[in-house]
Design a protein around this motif. Structure first.
Motif, PDB file in Angstrom:
ATOM      1  N   LEU A 180     -70.282   9.830  49.293  1.00  0.00           N
ATOM      2  CA  LEU A 180     -70.833   9.950  50.642  1.00  0.00           C
ATOM      3  C   LEU A 180     -71.697  11.188  50.794  1.00  0.00           C
ATOM      4  O   LEU A 180     -71.583  11.926  51.764  1.00  0.00           O
ATOM      5  CB  LEU A 180     -69.681   9.980  51.658  1.00  0.00           C
ATOM      6  N   ASP A 181     -72.579  11.419  49.823  1.00  0.00           N
ATOM      7  CA  ASP A 181     -73.394  12.633  49.834  1.00  0.00           C
ATOM      8  C   ASP A 181     -74.851  12.267  49.557  1.00  0.00           C
ATOM      9  O   ASP A 181     -75.411  12.630  48.525  1.00  0.00           O
ATOM     10  CB  ASP A 181     -72.881  13.610  48.768  1.00  0.00           C
ATOM     11  N   PRO A 182     -75.500  11.511  50.477  1.00  0.00           N
ATOM     12  CA  PRO A 182     -76.845  11.001  50.216  1.00  0.00           C
ATOM     13  C   PRO A 182     -77.908  12.085  50.142  1.00  0.00           C
ATOM     14  O   PRO A 182     -78.993  11.851  49.632  1.00  0.00           O
ATOM     15  CB  PRO A 182     -77.107  10.073  51.410  1.00  0.00           C
ATOM     16  N   ASP A 183     -77.635  13.277  50.665  1.00  0.00           N
ATOM     17  CA  ASP A 183     -78.647  14.336  50.687  1.00  0.00           C
ATOM     18  C   ASP A 183     -78.713  15.130  49.394  1.00  0.00           C
ATOM     19  O   ASP A 183     -79.586  15.970  49.215  1.00  0.00           O
ATOM     20  CB  ASP A 183     -78.376  15.296  51.854  1.00  0.00           C
ATOM     21  N   THR A 184     -77.778  14.878  48.494  1.00  0.00           N
ATOM     22  CA  THR A 184     -77.742  15.618  47.234  1.00  0.00           C
ATOM     23  C   THR A 184     -77.949  14.664  46.074  1.00  0.00           C
ATOM     24  O   THR A 184     -77.357  13.597  46.037  1.00  0.00           O
ATOM     25  CB  THR A 184     -76.379  16.339  47.076  1.00  0.00           C
ATOM     26  N   GLU A 185     -78.806  15.063  45.149  1.00  0.00           N
ATOM     27  CA  GLU A 185     -79.056  14.236  43.963  1.00  0.00           C
ATOM     28  C   GLU A 185     -77.876  14.362  43.018  1.00  0.00           C
ATOM     29  O   GLU A 185     -77.628  15.423  42.445  1.00  0.00           O
ATOM     30  CB  GLU A 185     -80.338  14.697  43.279  1.00  0.00           C
ATOM     31  N   LEU A 186     -77.140  13.270  42.855  1.00  0.00           N
ATOM     32  CA  LEU A 186     -75.981  13.265  41.977  1.00  0.00           C
ATOM     33  C   LEU A 186     -76.323  12.504  40.705  1.00  0.00           C
ATOM     34  O   LEU A 186     -77.077  11.534  40.735  1.00  0.00           O
ATOM     35  CB  LEU A 186     -74.780  12.628  42.668  1.00  0.00           C
ATOM     36  N   THR A 187     -75.755  12.928  39.588  1.00  0.00           N
ATOM     37  CA  THR A 187     -76.027  12.306  38.301  1.00  0.00           C
ATOM     38  C   THR A 187     -74.709  11.954  37.618  1.00  0.00           C
ATOM     39  O   THR A 187     -73.637  12.459  37.988  1.00  0.00           O
ATOM     40  CB  THR A 187     -76.811  13.266  37.388  1.00  0.00           C
ATOM     41  N   PRO A 188     -74.764  11.078  36.599  1.00  0.00           N
ATOM     42  CA  PRO A 188     -73.550  10.769  35.839  1.00  0.00           C
ATOM     43  C   PRO A 188     -72.887  12.012  35.251  1.00  0.00           C
ATOM     44  O   PRO A 188     -71.659  12.076  35.141  1.00  0.00           O
ATOM     45  CB  PRO A 188     -74.055   9.828  34.745  1.00  0.00           C
ATOM     46  N   ASP A 189     -73.696  13.001  34.890  1.00  0.00           N
ATOM     47  CA  ASP A 189     -73.122  14.239  34.345  1.00  0.00           C
ATOM     48  C   ASP A 189     -72.258  14.964  35.373  1.00  0.00           C
ATOM     49  O   ASP A 189     -71.240  15.576  35.033  1.00  0.00           O
ATOM     50  CB  ASP A 189     -74.237  15.173  33.866  1.00  0.00           C
ATOM     51  N   VAL A 190     -72.674  14.882  36.648  1.00  0.00           N
ATOM     52  CA  VAL A 190     -71.891  15.506  37.721  1.00  0.00           C
ATOM     53  C   VAL A 190     -70.529  14.832  37.826  1.00  0.00           C
ATOM     54  O   VAL A 190     -69.490  15.495  37.968  1.00  0.00           O
ATOM     55  CB  VAL A 190     -72.644  15.426  39.067  1.00  0.00           C
TER      56      VAL A 190
END
Length: 228
Positions: A180-190
């Motif tokens: 639920l964090d659409p404002d942050t670019e999340l990646t598989p590494d995260v």
């Protein structure tokens, strides 16, 4: 368990009926038309529905909307050839409980169906649990062995997704799609880093996050702890 398969491709339907019965013992009944499925679901009870979106007479999206408008709460897993984010969000917003893009592995479909049915049977319970790990919806927090588990917001989100799918493998993309964090670019590494931190916080308890190579992560009880 009684499953209604709503699929208009005969070859795929026949394969699924045989495969799901052989691999999981499901009693699969087949409807090749949206209107037929709607009529059956209005008078019969099923443990779950496997729904294809491209159907004659009444398409899958319309059927899904009608069922939820009629307060039919049967768990529905959507099969879709369109795996775009907008399509996934749309079917979930319309009331689908889960989705699986084509092509898929029978083993994953079986695991998802079992998880949907387990969750539907526990919908009235305020908590989700795995061994001594409990999630309370009202406080949006976790207890581990009856003690508050201190988590960052992202750790909380990832663990919430894993406990919702307790006993079922989920991949990194599945987790990313539901954070639920659409404002942050999340990646598989995260996700990998968060899972690593969660493993440390669960260490020494009766629950663990295992990695199934090529499939994903699975939150499950440690059997030796339960048998002790």
């Amino acid at each position: 368990m009684r499953i209604l398969l709503v699929e208009d491709e005969p070859d795929l339907a026949h394969w699924l009926v045989k495969s799901l019965h052989k691999n999981a013992g499901f009693n699969i009944e087949w409807a090749n038309d949206g209107l037929i499925a709607l009529k059956r679901l209005s008078v019969e009870e099923f443990d779950a529905v496997i729904l294809d979106l491209g159907l004659p007479s009444m398409d899958g999206r319309t059927l899904l909307s009608r069922l939820r408008a009629d307060d039919n709460r049967t768990p529905i897993l959507v099969l879709t050839a369109n795996d775009s984010l907008s399509s996934r969000v749309q079917v979930l917003d319309m009331g689908a409980d889960d989705f699986l893009p084509k092509p898929f592995m029978t083993e994953e479909l079986v695991a998802r169906l079992f998880a949907l049915i387990r969750r539907s049977r526990g919908r009235d319970k305020p908590q989700m649990s795995c061994a001594s790990l409990h999630y309370d919806h009202s406080t949006k927090s976790f207890l581990l062995q009856q003690k508050h588990l201190s988590l960052t917001p992202r750790e909380n989100e990832v663990l919430r997704i894993l406990i919702q799918k307790s006993g079922e493998p989920v991949n990194k993309q599945f987790i990313l799609d539901r954070m639920l964090d659409p404002d942050t670019e999340l990646t598989p590494d995260v996700v990998e880093v968060i899972v690593h931190r969660l493993r440390k916080k669960l260490q020494g308890s009766d629950v663990q996050i295992t990695t199934l190579r090529g499939i994903g992560y699975c939150l499950e009880p440690i059997l030796d702890s339960l048998d002790a």
